[in-house]
Design a protein around this motif. Structure first.
Motif, mmCIF file in Angstrom:
data_model
loop_
_atom_site.group_PDB
_atom_site.id
_atom_site.type_symbol
_atom_site.label_atom_id
_atom_site.label_comp_id
_atom_site.label_asym_id
_atom_site.label_seq_id
_atom_site.Cartn_x
_atom_site.Cartn_y
_atom_site.Cartn_z
ATOM 1 N N LEU A 13 57.626 43.702 51.104
ATOM 2 C CA LEU A 13 57.282 44.140 49.757
ATOM 3 C C LEU A 13 56.121 45.137 49.780
ATOM 4 N N ARG A 14 55.153 44.868 50.619
ATOM 5 C CA ARG A 14 54.014 45.784 50.727
ATOM 6 C C ARG A 14 54.473 47.155 51.192
ATOM 7 N N ASN A 15 55.392 47.188 52.154
ATOM 8 C CA ASN A 15 55.906 48.465 52.634
ATOM 9 C C ASN A 15 56.698 49.201 51.563
ATOM 10 N N LEU A 16 57.435 48.457 50.741
ATOM 11 C CA LEU A 16 58.179 49.087 49.646
ATOM 12 C C LEU A 16 57.229 49.739 48.643
ATOM 13 N N ILE A 17 56.085 49.108 48.432
ATOM 14 C CA ILE A 17 55.085 49.689 47.533
ATOM 15 C C ILE A 17 54.387 50.864 48.203
ATOM 16 N N TYR A 18 53.994 50.692 49.468
ATOM 17 C CA TYR A 18 53.297 51.761 50.190
ATOM 18 C C TYR A 18 54.155 53.015 50.288
ATOM 19 N N GLN A 53 46.276 39.337 45.447
ATOM 20 C CA GLN A 53 44.961 39.188 46.063
ATOM 21 C C GLN A 53 44.515 40.477 46.746
ATOM 22 N N ASP A 54 45.487 41.242 47.241
ATOM 23 C CA ASP A 54 45.188 42.525 47.884
ATOM 24 C C ASP A 54 44.827 43.601 46.870
ATOM 25 N N GLY A 55 45.134 43.351 45.600
ATOM 26 C CA GLY A 55 44.888 44.361 44.583
ATOM 27 C C GLY A 55 45.995 45.382 44.464
ATOM 28 N N VAL A 56 47.135 45.110 45.080
ATOM 29 C CA VAL A 56 48.263 46.038 45.043
ATOM 30 C C VAL A 56 49.179 45.736 43.857
ATOM 31 N N VAL A 57 49.192 44.491 43.441
ATOM 32 C CA VAL A 57 50.053 44.021 42.354
ATOM 33 C C VAL A 57 49.188 43.363 41.290
ATOM 34 N N ILE A 58 49.582 43.534 40.031
ATOM 35 C CA ILE A 58 48.924 42.860 38.921
ATOM 36 C C ILE A 58 49.806 41.703 38.468
ATOM 37 N N LEU A 59 49.249 40.501 38.450
ATOM 38 C CA LEU A 59 49.983 39.315 38.014
ATOM 39 C C LEU A 59 49.460 38.888 36.644
ATOM 40 N N ARG A 66 53.544 43.409 38.166
ATOM 41 C CA ARG A 66 53.797 44.847 38.185
ATOM 42 C C ARG A 66 53.001 45.473 39.321
ATOM 43 N N VAL A 67 53.502 46.598 39.828
ATOM 44 C CA VAL A 67 52.743 47.362 40.809
ATOM 45 C C VAL A 67 51.530 47.956 40.095
ATOM 46 N N ARG A 68 50.365 47.763 40.669
ATOM 47 C CA ARG A 68 49.139 48.205 39.999
ATOM 48 C C ARG A 68 49.044 49.728 39.942
ATOM 49 N N VAL A 69 48.608 50.224 38.796
ATOM 50 C CA VAL A 69 48.395 51.654 38.603
ATOM 51 C C VAL A 69 46.947 51.991 38.956
ATOM 52 N N VAL A 70 46.772 53.024 39.752
ATOM 53 C CA VAL A 70 45.440 53.495 40.122
ATOM 54 C C VAL A 70 45.081 54.689 39.239
ATOM 55 N N THR A 71 43.888 54.672 38.645
ATOM 56 C CA THR A 71 43.457 55.791 37.805
ATOM 57 C C THR A 71 43.053 56.978 38.668
ATOM 58 N N ASP A 72 42.981 58.153 38.043
ATOM 59 C CA ASP A 72 42.553 59.350 38.768
ATOM 60 C C ASP A 72 41.150 59.173 39.337
ATOM 61 N N ALA A 73 40.259 58.599 38.543
ATOM 62 C CA ALA A 73 38.873 58.416 39.005
ATOM 63 C C ALA A 73 38.817 57.475 40.195
ATOM 64 N N GLU A 74 39.618 56.412 40.150
ATOM 65 C CA GLU A 74 39.637 55.475 41.266
ATOM 66 C C GLU A 74 40.216 56.124 42.506
ATOM 67 N N ALA A 75 41.218 56.997 42.331
ATOM 68 C CA ALA A 75 41.817 57.691 43.478
ATOM 69 C C ALA A 75 40.770 58.523 44.209
ATOM 70 N N ILE A 148 41.772 50.996 56.039
ATOM 71 C CA ILE A 148 42.420 52.254 55.663
ATOM 72 C C ILE A 148 43.820 51.997 55.117
ATOM 73 N N THR A 149 44.533 51.082 55.735
ATOM 74 C CA THR A 149 45.880 50.752 55.263
ATOM 75 C C THR A 149 45.842 50.281 53.820
ATOM 76 N N GLY A 150 44.891 49.425 53.510
ATOM 77 C CA GLY A 150 44.767 48.937 52.142
ATOM 78 C C GLY A 150 44.415 50.044 51.168
ATOM 79 N N LEU A 151 43.540 50.962 51.577
ATOM 80 C CA LEU A 151 43.148 52.058 50.698
ATOM 81 C C LEU A 151 44.295 53.038 50.472
ATOM 82 N N ARG A 152 45.019 53.356 51.535
ATOM 83 C CA ARG A 152 46.128 54.307 51.413
ATOM 84 C C ARG A 152 47.213 53.769 50.488
#
Length: 217
Positions: A13-18, A53-59, A66-75, A148-152
């Motif tokens: 699942l993580r790879n599908l999101i990445y 817990q990784d911050g990749v998904v919002i429960l 849902r897959v978490r949306v990253v804002t422009d500022a956070e990017a 780095i993997t988590g950030l990317r």
């Protein structure tokens, strides 16, 4: 302790999101994912909890995941953090990379050159990701690689934004060439500096695209 099935589902699942196959803000339905991964819904639920817990998904209670949306500022902040970590891996790669790894890195760079000359910017971007991954692997710094993997993973929807800015690809290739040459020359300080310069330029370009529509001069 999770089961092997849950660990495998989490990684898949993580790879599908990445990879962007599951897009930011996309609803993650347990039944659909269970069928897609050929596992039970309990396994999917465990995987989603870990991704939360990784911050990749919002429960959200009673509303699912849902897959978490990253804002422009956070990017932009993520790129700043990546610059520090990837500069470290470039330095370590200059010190630790084998001759075989350096040859492989050069081949990736050559492939990027071909894609650039063909005007295939999306394939060029794929080569870009492969080059960074090869440098990180050559660094043999497990903690930096994990971070780095988590950030990317947070930057999926920004993946192609900067490379499509007119003129950016040419500058990007020159920056990558400087990184590779420094690593091949075993110049640790130059490799670190070149990576910082490169990701600093990516950050600057991304900041620019958040202020103006893509393609506007």
């Amino acid at each position: 302790m999770t089961s092997p099935a849950a660990d495998d589902a989490y990684l898949r699942l993580r790879n599908l999101i990445y990879s962007g196959e599951l897009m930011p803000n996309e609803r993650l339905v347990e039944a659909d994912l269970a069928e897609r991964l050929q596992v039970g819904r309990a396994v999917v639920r465990t995987a989603l909890l870990r991704l939360g817990q990784d911050g990749v998904v919002i429960l959200t209670p009673h509303r699912g995941a849902r897959v978490r949306v990253v804002t422009d500022a956070e990017a932009v902040e993520i790129l700043q953090a990546r610059a520090v970590l990837e500069a470290l891996t470039a330095r370590e790669a200059a010190r630790r990379a084998t001759a075989k790894e350096i040859a492989a890195i050069r081949r990736i760079l050559a492939g990027m050159s071909r894609k650039l000359s063909e005007g295939d910017l999306l394939s060029y971007s794929d080569g870009n990701a492969a080059l960074h991954a090869a440098i990180i692997a050559a660094a043999r710094h497990e903690t930096a690689a994990r971070l780095i993997t988590g950030l990317r993973a947070q930057l999926v929807r920004f993946q192609f934004r900067t490379i499509l800015v007119p003129g950016r690809a040419t500058h990007s290739f020159a920056e990558h060439t400087a990184i590779v040459e420094a690593i091949a020359s075993r110049d640790e300080e130059a490799a670190e500096r070149a990576m910082r310069v490169h990701l600093g330029q990516v950050e600057s370009t991304l900041s620019h695209t958040t202020r103006r529509p893509l393609g506007e001069s």
